[in-house]
Write an enzyme that holds these catalytic residues in place. Structure first.
Site: not given
Ligand code: PGA
Length: 241
Positions: A67, A136, A138, A143
């Site tokens: 992404d 959450n 995702h 999302e």
């Molecule tokens: P993080 O993010 O590795 O910074 O915890 C993971 C994500 O949001 O997919």
């Protein structure tokens, strides 16, 4: 879903890097699916060490990132283009022409999204996909919602993700509101998937995922329960809370 619990962040980083190394050694032209965020940083450090000290060769490796934000300059330290160079690409012998990070600046974004999935297919498909997970649920920027996208798409970030990612920006107002992300279908086409999580904050979502009874678009990571080769690598805090 296979589960590996390591003592701490260092443990999950080394474990995941070891699997990536094995993959590259078994196929020099491996296609990696790469992730950004805090979670994979330690794994990238270990891969850099393996390159420098053990001669791990990335010269034929191809990579596709999950992404990128829309509306951010690629020289901006919070862009994922910058992140990948800074945390990995600048320190290994990967050919930059073989690295692909979604272009949130493409003129015709809808068409670009289609081309991104086509390019992955044309190259032969992702052999090993690395994933983090949001609090959450995702994966990439898919999302929780009533519907999820199958292919690479433009999405609106949720308030919870904007808040979580604001730690990298001066204020939440600076976090872009849109992003381009590989879809659930793009991710599910990977031959192998590693999902990594570290720290207490992830314990709730990891517990839900590992319960493994139901899939729901409200927990995008639950779609991975349908994939035949997923390894979840967590540290004790993400496992037990
Ligand atoms: P993080 O993010 O590795 O910074 O915890 C993971 C994500 O949001 O997919």
């Amino acid at each position: 879903m296979k589960l590996i619990v390591e003592k701490d962040y260092d443990g999950i980083s080394k474990k995941a890097a070891g699997i990536v190394k094995q993959q590259i050694e078994s196929n020099k032209s491996t296609i990696l699916g790469l992730a950004t965020g805090s979670t994979p940083v330690g794994m990238y450090k270990e891969l850099i060490r393996m390159h420098k000290e053990e001669g791990l060769d990335f010269s034929n490796v191809i990579s596709f990132n999950l992404d990128e934000y829309i509306g951010i300059d690629y020289e901006h330290p919070n862009s994922y283009h910058y992140f990948m160079k800074d945390n990995l690409f600048n320190h290994i012998n990967i050919d930059m022409n073989n690295t692909f990070v979604p272009d949130g600046k493409a003129k015709d974004l809808d068409n670009y999204c289609k081309q991104y999935d086509k390019l992955i297919e044309k190259k032969g498909g992702i052999d090993l996909q690395i994933l983090g997970i949001g609090e959450n649920g995702h994966i990439a920027f898919n999302e929780p919602d009533e519907e999820l996208n199958t292919g690479t798409s433009i999405i609106n970030l949720t308030e919870s993700t904007i808040k979580a990612n604001s730690r990298f920006f001066d204020s939440p107002g600076e976090v872009p509101k849109k992003a381009i992300t590989m879809g659930i279908g793009s991710i599910m086409k990977a031959k192998k998937i590693i999902l990594m999580a570290s720290g207490k904050k992830k314990a709730k979502v990891i517990k839900k995922l590992l319960e493994g009874k139901k899939i729901t678009t409200q927990l995008p990571a639950s779609m991975l329960l349908l994939h035949p080769d997923v390894t979840v690598i967590v540290d004790e805090e993400a496992y037990k809370g």
